[in-house]
Design a protein around this motif. Structure first.
Motif, short mmCIF file in Angstrom:
data_model
loop_
_atom_site.label_atom_id
_atom_site.label_comp_id
_atom_site.label_asym_id
_atom_site.label_seq_id
_atom_site.Cartn_x
_atom_site.Cartn_y
_atom_site.Cartn_z
N PRO A 126 32.76 42.15 43.01
CA PRO A 126 32.71 43.24 43.97
C PRO A 126 34.08 43.67 44.53
O PRO A 126 34.17 44.71 45.16
N HIS A 127 35.16 42.89 44.27
CA HIS A 127 36.41 43.14 45.02
C HIS A 127 36.91 44.58 44.90
O HIS A 127 37.11 45.27 45.91
N HIS A 128 37.10 45.05 43.69
CA HIS A 128 37.67 46.40 43.54
C HIS A 128 36.68 47.49 43.93
O HIS A 128 37.06 48.54 44.46
N GLU A 129 35.41 47.23 43.68
CA GLU A 129 34.38 48.20 44.10
C GLU A 129 34.43 48.34 45.63
O GLU A 129 34.34 49.45 46.16
N ASN A 130 34.58 47.23 46.31
CA ASN A 130 34.62 47.26 47.77
C ASN A 130 35.91 47.89 48.29
O ASN A 130 35.91 48.60 49.29
N GLU A 131 37.02 47.63 47.58
CA GLU A 131 38.28 48.28 47.97
C GLU A 131 38.13 49.80 47.89
O GLU A 131 38.59 50.53 48.78
N ILE A 132 37.49 50.29 46.82
CA ILE A 132 37.30 51.73 46.66
C ILE A 132 36.47 52.27 47.83
O ILE A 132 36.81 53.28 48.45
N GLU B 200 42.17 43.60 52.92
CA GLU B 200 43.62 43.43 52.88
C GLU B 200 44.25 44.32 51.80
O GLU B 200 45.28 44.96 52.04
N CYS B 201 43.63 44.40 50.62
CA CYS B 201 44.23 45.19 49.54
C CYS B 201 44.18 46.69 49.85
O CYS B 201 45.13 47.41 49.57
N SER B 202 43.07 47.15 50.46
CA SER B 202 42.98 48.57 50.83
C SER B 202 44.12 48.94 51.78
O SER B 202 44.74 49.99 51.64
N MET C 270 51.94 51.42 41.79
CA MET C 270 51.04 50.46 41.15
C MET C 270 50.78 49.27 42.07
O MET C 270 51.71 48.71 42.65
N TYR C 271 49.51 48.91 42.19
CA TYR C 271 49.13 47.77 43.04
C TYR C 271 48.40 46.74 42.17
O TYR C 271 47.44 47.07 41.49
N VAL C 272 48.88 45.51 42.20
CA VAL C 272 48.25 44.44 41.41
C VAL C 272 47.79 43.34 42.36
O VAL C 272 48.60 42.78 43.12
N CYS C 273 46.49 43.02 42.33
CA CYS C 273 45.99 41.97 43.22
C CYS C 273 46.64 40.64 42.85
O CYS C 273 46.61 40.23 41.69
N GLY C 274 47.21 40.00 43.84
CA GLY C 274 47.93 38.76 43.59
C GLY C 274 47.08 37.53 43.90
O GLY C 274 45.92 37.66 44.27
#
Ligand code: AMP
Ligand code: ZN
Length: 474
Positions: free
Chosen positions: A239-245, A214-216, A24-28
């Motif tokens: 856009p953050h999670h869309e861009n991570e994907i 960084e999250c990817s 599990m990854y949670v953006c901090g």
């Protein structure tokens, strides 16, 4: 366990990649200030998810980053005339203190962006090699958004709609000075160094990473190409999670996360919390008035996806709700002092069965996409049931089982309902004597253990010429 998956927009039965394990990854948080109570919501709800899944027998590998390179940190560093890492280190420590006081467990790993730059350069290079990214002459690297065919699958946005939206709002498609950017939707992976900013060497010149990459990179490094769950606040969907994907799936050629969980926003008196409106609270502001255990309990009175309204009245209501539970526990402890060791009557046996029924209700609520609101109702019902079914004649085993039931369910939520036992003066003195004896026998391990045990209960020891003195910490 059913989880609402933002990707499919429905509740799905949770199936882990590996039996019995969860990655599990949670953006901090971005660490440029004390965390506010909005930041506390994802920390508390996903920590509760982690605790519940651990209680169900899963081994949870929980990764949550600190974003320690960002414009806001740099601005703050310039304001205070300090290096940027001094600001981020300060607020990482402050954040950890708040987490501890909110009973949020430390993550299995807390990576920091500045310590993962090598991995980011590697992923960006790979994206360039694959044609998913390009560098411009000033040393900026962009992701070629339209090349990633699934772009928009998480936020359910489609690039054509976004584009016509842009046009109808009168946005120019090319922003002056960024002609080298091929398309408006291309986002930054690497930015060139500006005067007075932290920078790292890269194949595109000195610079620093964009936020999304960084999250990817951290998710891949600590959890693998495909992870079970990725979580964060709902503002991060686009856009953050869309861009991570886009970055991760393009680079790894594998699905990024199987389940996407997003918490709803916390508002103040029904309006958005913002500094300019003056309705902004840090966790530390709340700590001046309340034990942060109350803040945690308050956060869990709503299901995590619903918006949560914060107000003075609602905090007071949470405080008295929590007191109702702890008063029941204290009452059971009081009865236990003089309780008999007699066997349970048939009625008492039946009551314990009934108490288990509330636990089932609690589990059912939690299994339904972590409905902590209903889970807390089940605890209240249990408390009411217990209060009406115990008295001075209740046997110890019965009282204990009921107490364990209430404390056990509260523990799963990470909510403390038992007051820490106060040590009596005589007990303290006996422990000090034992410590002296242990020291005499050169059993320093035991001596240290006793010192730590006393410290945990707020007793401070002082070795003086007249012997050991002790006092209670305030
Ligand atoms: P940030 O430091 O802004 O990147 O935020 C860290 C985390 O807090 C993210 O998961 C955000 O979505 C979340 N967050 C920020 N503000 C709020 C809020 N008002 N309510 C709930 N979550 C929030
Ligand atoms: Zn992130």
């Amino acid at each position: 366990m059913r989880i609402y998956n933002t990707l499919s927009r429905r509740k799905e039965e949770f199936r882990p990649i590996e039996e019995g394990k969860i990655s599990m990854y949670v953006c901090g948080p971005t660490v440029y200030n004390l965390i506010h109570i909005g930041n506390a919501r994802p920390m508390i709800v996903f920590d509760t998810f982690r605790r519940y899944m651990t209680h169900k027998g899963y081994k949870v590998n929980y990764v949550s980053n600190f974003t320690d390179v960002d414009d806001k940190i740099i601005n703050k560093a310039n304001e205070e005339n300090l290096p940027s890492e001094e600001i981020s280190e300060r607020y990482i420590e402050e954040c950890k203190k708040d987490m501890k006081d909110m009973n949020v467990m430390p993550a299995s790993t807390h990576p920091k962006a500045t310590e993962e730059i090598g991995g980011m350069i590697e992923m960006i290079s790979r994206l360039i090699d694959m044609g998913y990214a390009y560098a411009t002459s000033d040393g900026t690297v962009y992701f070629r958004t339209k090349k990633f065919k699934d772009y928009g699958k998480l936020s359910h946005k489609n690039l054509d709609d976004l584009e016509s939206g842009h046009r109808s709002e009168g946005h120019a498609l090319k922003v002056a000075g960024t002609e080298e950017r091929e398309d408006d939707f291309d986002f930054v992976l690497w930015k060139p160094k500006k005067e007075g900013e932290p920078a790292w060497k890269s194949p595109w010149g000195e610079g620093r990473p964009g936020w999304h990459i960084e999250c990817s990179v951290m998710a891949k490094k600590y959890l693998g190409d495909t992870i079970d769950i990725h979580a964060g606040g709902e503002d991060l969907i686009f856009p953050h999670h869309e861009n991570e994907i886009a970055q991760s799936e393009a680079a790894n050629g594998a699905p990024f996360a199987n389940y996407w969980m997003h918490n709803g926003f916390l508002n103040i008196d029904n309006v958005k919390m913002s500094k300019s409106l003056g309705n902004f609270f840090t966790v530390r502001d709340i700590a001046e008035k309340y034990d942060l255990n109350v803040l945690r309990f308050f956060m869990l009175t709503a299901q995590y996806r619903s918006p949560l309204n914060f107000s003075a009245d609602l905090m007071e209501a949470a405080k008295s709700g929590l007191e109702r539970i702890s008063t029941a526990v204290e009452h059971l402890k009081f009865l236990l002092k003089n309780a008999s060791e007699t066997a349970l009557s048939e009625d008492e046996e039946k009551n314990l069965e009934a108490a288990k029924g509330y636990e089932t209700k609690f589990d059912e609520a939690m299994d339904d996409d972590l409905n902590t609101a209903d889970a807390i109702s089940a605890i209240f019902e249990l408390v009411k049931f217990v209060n009406t079914n115990v008295d001075e004649k209740s046997p110890a085993a019965y009282l204990n089982a009921l107490k364990e039931e209430i404390v056990g369910l509260s523990d799963i939520l990470g909510v403390k309902v038992e007051k820490a036992e106060e040590l009596l003066d005589a007990d303290i003195e006996a422990l000090i004597e034992e410590r002296q004896a242990a020291r005499k026998n050169k059993d320093f391990k035991r001596a240290d253990e006793i010192r730590d045990e006393l410290a945990a209960k707020g007793i401070i020891l002082e070795d003086t010429r007249q012997g050991v003195k002790w006092k209670r910490a305030d």
